[in-house]
Design an enzyme around this catalytic site. Structure first.
Site, short mmCIF file in Angstrom:
data_model
loop_
_atom_site.label_atom_id
_atom_site.label_comp_id
_atom_site.label_asym_id
_atom_site.label_seq_id
_atom_site.Cartn_x
_atom_site.Cartn_y
_atom_site.Cartn_z
N GLN A 130 -6.33 -2.20 -6.40
CA GLN A 130 -6.84 -0.89 -5.98
C GLN A 130 -5.77 -0.15 -5.20
O GLN A 130 -5.14 -0.71 -4.31
CB GLN A 130 -8.07 -1.10 -5.11
N TYR A 165 -10.93 8.00 -9.59
CA TYR A 165 -11.94 8.94 -9.09
C TYR A 165 -11.54 9.40 -7.70
O TYR A 165 -10.93 8.66 -6.94
CB TYR A 165 -13.34 8.31 -9.06
N PRO A 166 -11.87 10.64 -7.36
CA PRO A 166 -11.66 11.10 -5.98
C PRO A 166 -12.93 10.90 -5.16
O PRO A 166 -14.03 10.77 -5.71
CB PRO A 166 -11.37 12.60 -6.18
N MET A 167 -12.77 10.87 -3.85
CA MET A 167 -13.93 10.72 -2.98
C MET A 167 -13.66 11.33 -1.61
O MET A 167 -12.51 11.54 -1.22
CB MET A 167 -14.31 9.25 -2.83
N ARG A 218 0.83 -1.21 0.00
CA ARG A 218 0.00 0.00 0.00
C ARG A 218 0.86 1.26 0.00
O ARG A 218 0.53 2.25 -0.65
CB ARG A 218 -0.93 0.00 1.22
N SER A 256 -20.06 3.20 2.24
CA SER A 256 -20.21 3.92 0.98
C SER A 256 -21.62 4.46 0.81
O SER A 256 -21.82 5.64 0.50
CB SER A 256 -19.87 2.98 -0.19
N LYS A 309 -15.71 11.65 2.59
CA LYS A 309 -16.77 11.17 3.48
C LYS A 309 -17.70 12.33 3.84
O LYS A 309 -17.25 13.47 4.05
CB LYS A 309 -16.16 10.58 4.76
N HIS A 365 -16.37 -2.94 4.32
CA HIS A 365 -16.01 -2.41 3.00
C HIS A 365 -14.79 -3.14 2.43
O HIS A 365 -14.77 -3.52 1.25
CB HIS A 365 -15.71 -0.91 3.14
#
Length: 229
Positions: free
Chosen positions: A162, A122-124, A106, A200, A126, A149
């Site tokens: 990912q 894509y950005p995200m 990671r 999510s 919370k 998740h």
């Protein structure tokens, strides 16, 4: 040359979304990528689809100045940067106790993964809505939601790689998500399936998606219609 600027943990990640023009210099793009690799960076080149860009360049490495030099070289080669994203690899607070190899993968990923040429970013963030405020939840509840998740994501092992990078304080959203898949519908399936997880469905805000195919510099420039130098 400036002293290296490196994070205390992990490496820096720069996504550049570019438009080609009649002035794009194919040899110059090659030089920019070669110089970046010599400067200690990994560079993933992507032929993107749709109106958002023609080419995506994903660069990873420890030194922020090296990323800046790469961006400068890309622009000097006639690629017009029309959007970007800046982030850092990270281990989240929910990943304590992760096996050493998984933690290292990671923080120091080796990209692109072999055989996975379907790509999206894509950005995200919370949510912080009054009734859906992620940051008002107790830590144990957040950890449980993220475990659920993560379990869903692991169901796509072998089909998807990912990379989630942190961008709080660095860019407009809180995380950037880069997915590599064997097939285009692998990307669709993992995003769709994970949206049903409570972390999510109740708390995630997604930014724009960009999709494309990972290829060599020449393959990507050919797809974008950049003439040979």
């Amino acid at each position: 040359m400036a002293e290296p600027l490196v994070p205390s943990t992990g490496i820096a990640v720069l996504h550049l979304f570019c438009r080609t023009t009649a002035d794009t210099d194919r040899a110059g793009v090659h030089r920019a990528v070669d110089a970046a690799v010599a400067d200690g960076l990994q560079v993933v080149t992507v032929a993107t689809l749709g109106h958002k860009s023609d080419v995506a360049l994903m660069a990873l490495g420890p030194d922020t100045w090296a990323l800046r030099r790469f961006q400068t070289a890309v622009e000097a080669a006639g690629l017009v940067v029309i959007d970007s994203y800046v982030s850092l690899t990270e281990l989240s607070e929910y990943a304590k106790g992760l096996p050493e190899k998984m933690a290292n993968d990671r923080l120091h990923p080796n990209l692109p993964p072999p055989g996975m040429t379907a790509w999206c970013f894509y950005p995200m963030s919370k949510r912080r809505e009054p009734e859906q405020n992620w940051y008002a939840l107790p830590f144990d509840e957040r950890k449980e939601l993220m475990a659920e998740h993560g379990s869903t994501g692991r169901g796509f092992a072998g089909r998807i790689v990912q990379l989630i990078t942190g961008s709080t304080g660095l860019d407009d959203y809180e995380w950037g998500v880069t997915l590599f898949g064997q097939q285009p519908d692998d990307l669709k399936a993992v995003v769709y399936t994970m949206r049903y997880d409570r972390a999510s469905a109740h708390y995630a805000e997604f930014g724009p998606f960009v999709y494309g195919a990972v290829g060599s510099v020449d393959e990507v420039l050919d797809a974008a219609g950049v003439a040979a130098s």
